[in-house]
Design a protein around this motif. Structure first.
Motif, PDB file in Angstrom:
ATOM      1  N   HIS A   1       0.163  -1.524   0.157  1.00 51.48           N
ATOM      2  CA  HIS A   1       0.144   0.177   0.211  1.00 51.48           C
ATOM      3  C   HIS A   1       0.968   0.739   0.462  1.00 51.48           C
ATOM      4  O   HIS A   1       2.020   1.414   0.352  1.00 51.48           O
ATOM      5  N   CYS A   2      -0.135   2.481  -0.396  1.00 54.98           N
ATOM      6  CA  CYS A   2       0.872   3.988   0.054  1.00 54.98           C
ATOM      7  C   CYS A   2       0.984   4.384   1.356  1.00 54.98           C
ATOM      8  O   CYS A   2       0.592   4.012   1.731  1.00 54.98           O
ATOM      9  N   PRO A   3       2.162   4.158   1.505  1.00 50.60           N
ATOM     10  CA  PRO A   3       2.410   4.887   3.106  1.00 50.60           C
ATOM     11  C   PRO A   3       2.026   5.745   3.413  1.00 50.60           C
ATOM     12  O   PRO A   3       1.150   6.600   4.626  1.00 50.60           O
ATOM     13  N   ASP A   4       1.365   6.951   2.699  1.00 48.65           N
ATOM     14  CA  ASP A   4       0.682   8.004   2.604  1.00 48.65           C
ATOM     15  C   ASP A   4      -1.196   7.386   3.301  1.00 48.65           C
ATOM     16  O   ASP A   4      -1.039   8.198   3.781  1.00 48.65           O
ATOM     17  N   CYS A   5      -1.224   7.167   1.624  1.00 48.26           N
ATOM     18  CA  CYS A   5      -2.777   7.636   2.153  1.00 48.26           C
ATOM     19  C   CYS A   5      -3.367   6.133   2.119  1.00 48.26           C
ATOM     20  O   CYS A   5      -4.726   5.739   1.841  1.00 48.26           O
ATOM     21  N   ALA A   6      -2.271   4.659   1.959  1.00 50.20           N
ATOM     22  CA  ALA A   6      -2.622   3.506   2.495  1.00 50.20           C
ATOM     23  C   ALA A   6      -3.191   2.576   1.661  1.00 50.20           C
ATOM     24  O   ALA A   6      -3.912   1.795   1.660  1.00 50.20           O
TER      25      ALA A   6
ATOM     26  N   LYS B   1       5.863   9.739  -7.687  1.00 48.80           N
ATOM     27  CA  LYS B   1       4.370  10.382  -6.942  1.00 48.80           C
ATOM     28  C   LYS B   1       3.502   8.444  -7.089  1.00 48.80           C
ATOM     29  O   LYS B   1       3.308   8.231  -7.898  1.00 48.80           O
ATOM     30  N   CYS B   2       2.119   9.251  -6.136  1.00 51.89           N
ATOM     31  CA  CYS B   2       1.837   7.773  -5.660  1.00 51.89           C
ATOM     32  C   CYS B   2       0.012   8.676  -7.051  1.00 51.89           C
ATOM     33  O   CYS B   2       0.001   9.071  -7.078  1.00 51.89           O
ATOM     34  N   VAL B   3      -0.488   6.944  -7.483  1.00 51.60           N
ATOM     35  CA  VAL B   3      -1.164   8.009  -8.225  1.00 51.60           C
ATOM     36  C   VAL B   3      -2.102   8.305  -7.582  1.00 51.60           C
ATOM     37  O   VAL B   3      -3.106   8.615  -8.240  1.00 51.60           O
ATOM     38  N   TYR B   4      -2.531   7.845  -6.639  1.00 51.71           N
ATOM     39  CA  TYR B   4      -4.119   8.408  -5.576  1.00 51.71           C
ATOM     40  C   TYR B   4      -4.033   9.056  -5.045  1.00 51.71           C
ATOM     41  O   TYR B   4      -4.871  10.042  -5.229  1.00 51.71           O
ATOM     42  N   CYS B   5      -2.767   9.568  -4.271  1.00 52.85           N
ATOM     43  CA  CYS B   5      -2.913  10.385  -3.078  1.00 52.85           C
ATOM     44  C   CYS B   5      -2.161  11.641  -3.997  1.00 52.85           C
ATOM     45  O   CYS B   5      -1.321  12.649  -3.516  1.00 52.85           O
ATOM     46  N   LYS B   6      -1.259  11.343  -4.891  1.00 48.83           N
ATOM     47  CA  LYS B   6       0.154  12.481  -5.431  1.00 48.83           C
ATOM     48  C   LYS B   6       0.550  12.982  -4.833  1.00 48.83           C
ATOM     49  O   LYS B   6       1.936  13.927  -5.354  1.00 48.83           O
TER      50      LYS B   6
HETATM   51 ZN    ZN Z   1      -1.042   7.726  -1.778  1.00 48.79          ZN
END
Ligand code: ZN
Length: 253
Positions: A40-45, A65-70
């Motif tokens: 998972h993304c460590p920022d937005c999970a 960049k994370c595609v979900y939370c950028k």
């Molecule tokens: Zn993210």
């Protein structure tokens, strides 16, 4: 096997294991499950999809960049994947496809992960140092040099243990992490007595240089504990590749 197939296999294996290494660097110090938990993304999970799990290419394609939370993905992810490929290629160039190359490849891979966990969290997880010690002892059995491996492990452990005792006495607090001693023991089992002594000596010079650097930049108090792990690991790599040469300089060929 033709060289080009070996190179392609090593790059493929290196990128997959590099991606796995990133997960270990994040999860081992946090005691997170490494098998059943989805990445998972460590920022937005947000759980990562198949395309986001492809090593290197996904980082480049997502432009870091994370595609979900950028949010920016740490450059570490890319560095570790490229670094793991580099370790596999260098091990092959230096040691060929031999049992010794296998041992050194696994050791360098583990040391690479340990360097990052120590830099990021100050921890050298037992879940890595113990298996590395075990592997090096088993390989010593295979190479019929068990006594030297055992002495090397004991010497590697004891040097840091003694420094820890002295440090505790001088600073009245824990100066040496137990992880440093176990790491040094694991490397000692691969190196034997002579090379672990050289490696430890080099790690003191690197550690001392780091300490001076921190003091000059006013980043740390002299009494603060240093993350010695990276110094021990860097010294081990130098000793592995150039140890015999360095012995030659000091004692003649
Ligand atoms: Zn993210």
């Amino acid at each position: 096997m033709s060289d080009i197939y070996i190179v392609i296999s090593l790059i493929t294996a290196g990128s997959i294991l590099g991606s796995f290494s990133n997960m270990l660097i994040y999860r081992l110090p946090r005691d997170e499950d490494i098998v059943f938990k989805r990445s998972h993304c460590p920022d937005c999970a947000h759980i990562l999809g198949f395309w986001q799990l492809i090593p290197i290419l996904s980082y480049v394609y997502q432009m870091g960049k994370c595609v979900y939370c950028k949010k920016r993905i740490s450059l570490r992810y890319l560095l570790v994947e490229v670094g793991t490929i580099g370790i596999f290629l260098i091990t092959w160039v230096m040691f060929g496809l031999t049992p010794y190359a296998f041992q050194m490849g696994v050791m360098l891979w583990a040391l690479h992960i340990l360097a990052w966990t120590d830099i990021e969290t100050g921890l050298l997880p037992n879940t890595l140092t113990y298996p590395l010690l075990g592997l090096n002892v088993i390989m010593a059995l295979y190479f019929q040099r068990l006594p030297d491996a055992v002495y090397g492990a004991v010497v590697g452990y004891l040097i840091f243990w003694i420094i820890g005792v002295i440090g505790k006495w001088v600073y009245k607090k824990e100066a040496m992490g137990g992880g440093d001693m176990k790491l040094s023991a694991a490397i000692g089992a691969a190196f034997g007595v002579k090379l672990i002594l050289l490696s430890t000596y080099i790690s003191f010079m690197i550690g001392g240089g780091m300490a001076l650097g921190f003091i000059v930049c006013k980043r740390k108090n002299i009494a603060d504990t240093l993350p010695l792990g990276p110094a021990i690991i860097l010294a081990a790599v130098i000793s592995l590749f150039w140890g015999q040469k360095i012995f030659g300089w000091y004692f003649g060929p």
